[in-house]
Design a protein around this motif. Sequence first.
Motif, mmCIF file in Angstrom:
data_model
loop_
_atom_site.group_PDB
_atom_site.id
_atom_site.type_symbol
_atom_site.label_atom_id
_atom_site.label_comp_id
_atom_site.label_asym_id
_atom_site.label_seq_id
_atom_site.Cartn_x
_atom_site.Cartn_y
_atom_site.Cartn_z
ATOM 1 N N GLY A 1 0.693 -1.200 0.096
ATOM 2 C CA GLY A 1 -0.033 -0.132 -0.080
ATOM 3 C C GLY A 1 0.877 1.300 -0.070
ATOM 4 O O GLY A 1 0.581 2.284 0.863
ATOM 5 N N LEU A 2 1.999 1.247 -0.889
ATOM 6 C CA LEU A 2 2.798 2.501 -0.572
ATOM 7 C C LEU A 2 2.204 3.800 -1.658
ATOM 8 O O LEU A 2 2.026 3.674 -2.758
ATOM 9 N N HIS A 3 2.317 4.725 -0.730
ATOM 10 C CA HIS A 3 1.701 6.134 -1.354
ATOM 11 C C HIS A 3 3.038 7.083 -1.116
ATOM 12 O O HIS A 3 3.498 6.985 -0.230
ATOM 13 N N GLY B 1 11.732 -8.890 6.607
ATOM 14 C CA GLY B 1 10.891 -8.869 7.847
ATOM 15 C C GLY B 1 11.094 -7.488 8.639
ATOM 16 O O GLY B 1 10.328 -7.536 9.616
ATOM 17 N N LYS B 2 11.938 -6.532 8.185
ATOM 18 C CA LYS B 2 12.032 -5.582 9.222
ATOM 19 C C LYS B 2 11.716 -4.247 8.403
ATOM 20 O O LYS B 2 11.766 -4.276 7.165
ATOM 21 N N LEU B 3 10.724 -3.426 8.989
ATOM 22 C CA LEU B 3 10.109 -2.521 8.673
ATOM 23 C C LEU B 3 11.325 -1.312 8.320
ATOM 24 O O LEU B 3 12.433 -1.268 9.038
ATOM 25 N N ILE B 4 11.171 -0.857 7.074
ATOM 26 C CA ILE B 4 12.108 0.192 6.605
ATOM 27 C C ILE B 4 11.903 1.499 7.075
ATOM 28 O O ILE B 4 10.716 1.972 6.888
ATOM 29 N N GLY B 5 12.607 2.090 7.775
ATOM 30 C CA GLY B 5 12.472 3.846 7.885
ATOM 31 C C GLY B 5 11.472 3.820 9.487
ATOM 32 O O GLY B 5 11.297 4.975 9.849
ATOM 33 N N TYR B 6 10.823 2.708 9.878
ATOM 34 C CA TYR B 6 9.958 3.015 10.953
ATOM 35 C C TYR B 6 10.161 1.745 11.843
ATOM 36 O O TYR B 6 10.654 0.793 11.543
ATOM 37 N N ARG B 7 9.688 1.892 13.157
ATOM 38 C CA ARG B 7 9.263 0.847 13.990
ATOM 39 C C ARG B 7 7.732 0.836 14.294
ATOM 40 O O ARG B 7 7.068 1.790 14.508
ATOM 41 N N GLU B 8 7.144 -0.211 14.636
ATOM 42 C CA GLU B 8 5.692 -0.245 15.138
ATOM 43 C C GLU B 8 5.670 -0.542 16.380
ATOM 44 O O GLU B 8 6.112 -1.505 17.039
ATOM 45 N N GLY C 1 6.612 6.678 -11.716
ATOM 46 C CA GLY C 1 7.013 6.644 -10.337
ATOM 47 C C GLY C 1 7.869 5.476 -10.115
ATOM 48 O O GLY C 1 8.114 5.206 -8.698
ATOM 49 N N LYS C 2 8.485 4.832 -10.763
ATOM 50 C CA LYS C 2 9.508 3.789 -10.835
ATOM 51 C C LYS C 2 10.510 4.011 -9.721
ATOM 52 O O LYS C 2 10.847 3.286 -8.899
ATOM 53 N N SER C 3 11.222 5.108 -10.271
ATOM 54 C CA SER C 3 12.456 5.606 -9.450
ATOM 55 C C SER C 3 12.086 5.935 -7.971
ATOM 56 O O SER C 3 12.830 5.940 -7.137
ATOM 57 N N CYS D 1 12.189 4.863 -2.175
ATOM 58 C CA CYS D 1 11.604 4.897 -0.937
ATOM 59 C C CYS D 1 11.919 3.537 -0.271
ATOM 60 O O CYS D 1 12.316 3.513 0.995
ATOM 61 N N VAL D 2 12.483 2.490 -1.192
ATOM 62 C CA VAL D 2 12.974 1.277 -0.419
ATOM 63 C C VAL D 2 14.340 1.501 0.062
ATOM 64 O O VAL D 2 14.750 1.103 0.993
ATOM 65 N N ASN D 3 14.828 2.596 -0.290
ATOM 66 C CA ASN D 3 16.367 2.823 0.009
ATOM 67 C C ASN D 3 16.420 3.985 1.018
ATOM 68 O O ASN D 3 17.385 4.471 1.388
ATOM 69 N N LEU D 4 15.338 4.252 1.474
ATOM 70 C CA LEU D 4 15.347 5.483 2.552
ATOM 71 C C LEU D 4 15.731 6.642 2.076
ATOM 72 O O LEU D 4 15.992 7.770 2.724
#
Length: 259
Positions: free
Chosen positions: A15-17, A71-78, A48-50, A55-58
């Motif tokens: 659900g990436l926006h 398995g680890k959230l990128i950029g955040y912790r929940e 939006g490809k790049s 976003c994947v690489n922060l």
Amino acid sequence: MMTVTTEEPLVKIEGLHKFFGQHHVLRGIDLSIKSGEVSVVIGPSGSGKSTMLRCVNLLETISAGRISVDGKLIGYREIDGKLHDLKTKEIAAQRRDIGMVFQRFNLFAHKTALQNVMEAPVQVRGQSKAAARTRAMELLDRVGLADRSGHYPSQLSGGQQQRVAIARALAMDPALMLFDEPTSALDPELVGDVLNVMKDLATSGMTMIVVTHEIGFAREVGDRLTFMDAGVVVESGDPREMIAHPQELRTQEFLSRVL
């Protein structure tokens, strides 16, 4: 260092926006990449490809959704169902395990090919210069540039600079490699050498997300092909099947123009 698992996808985008002001660039991207998979993403400029890769690489913050790597959230912790931004140091630590190769090579102009490849392992991972030098020479040899190790970027062709950039990314021993149109800035006769290095990486089992216009590479090397347009995934599937028989009209139109 990430430990690669096999049960879950190595990369999961849900659900990436992404908004830039009022401009809605990514509109709910869902994508999963297994460990060892080569996932190729194609689409017109502005699709939006790049931005997705960044976003994947922060390199870009996400507006909504989530991305996890191994398995680890990128950029955040929940915490209690809410996402909280990671600290700058924690983000830097995550980024170390994700290699990225850009359109432009971004090499340090005042450093040789060898020094460019050695830089991050010494400065970021704290490797000894001797160990970093040995590994850098192995990687330069792997990309066919051992004999150019003492050359500065200005003494190298665009294709050679891009291969140094790939060696530099590999020097951090990433779990995942991202390629953002790595051949688009190259003269046509230099593209093949860069693609051959990427094919070698794919054969060795490196997990890769490749944004490219090289449909031949997608057909030959890709495990999955994703077509994006206007910030959404239009179609995704087996590259050979999708290139030969695209299901969506928009995919058909795009491929008819580039093939």
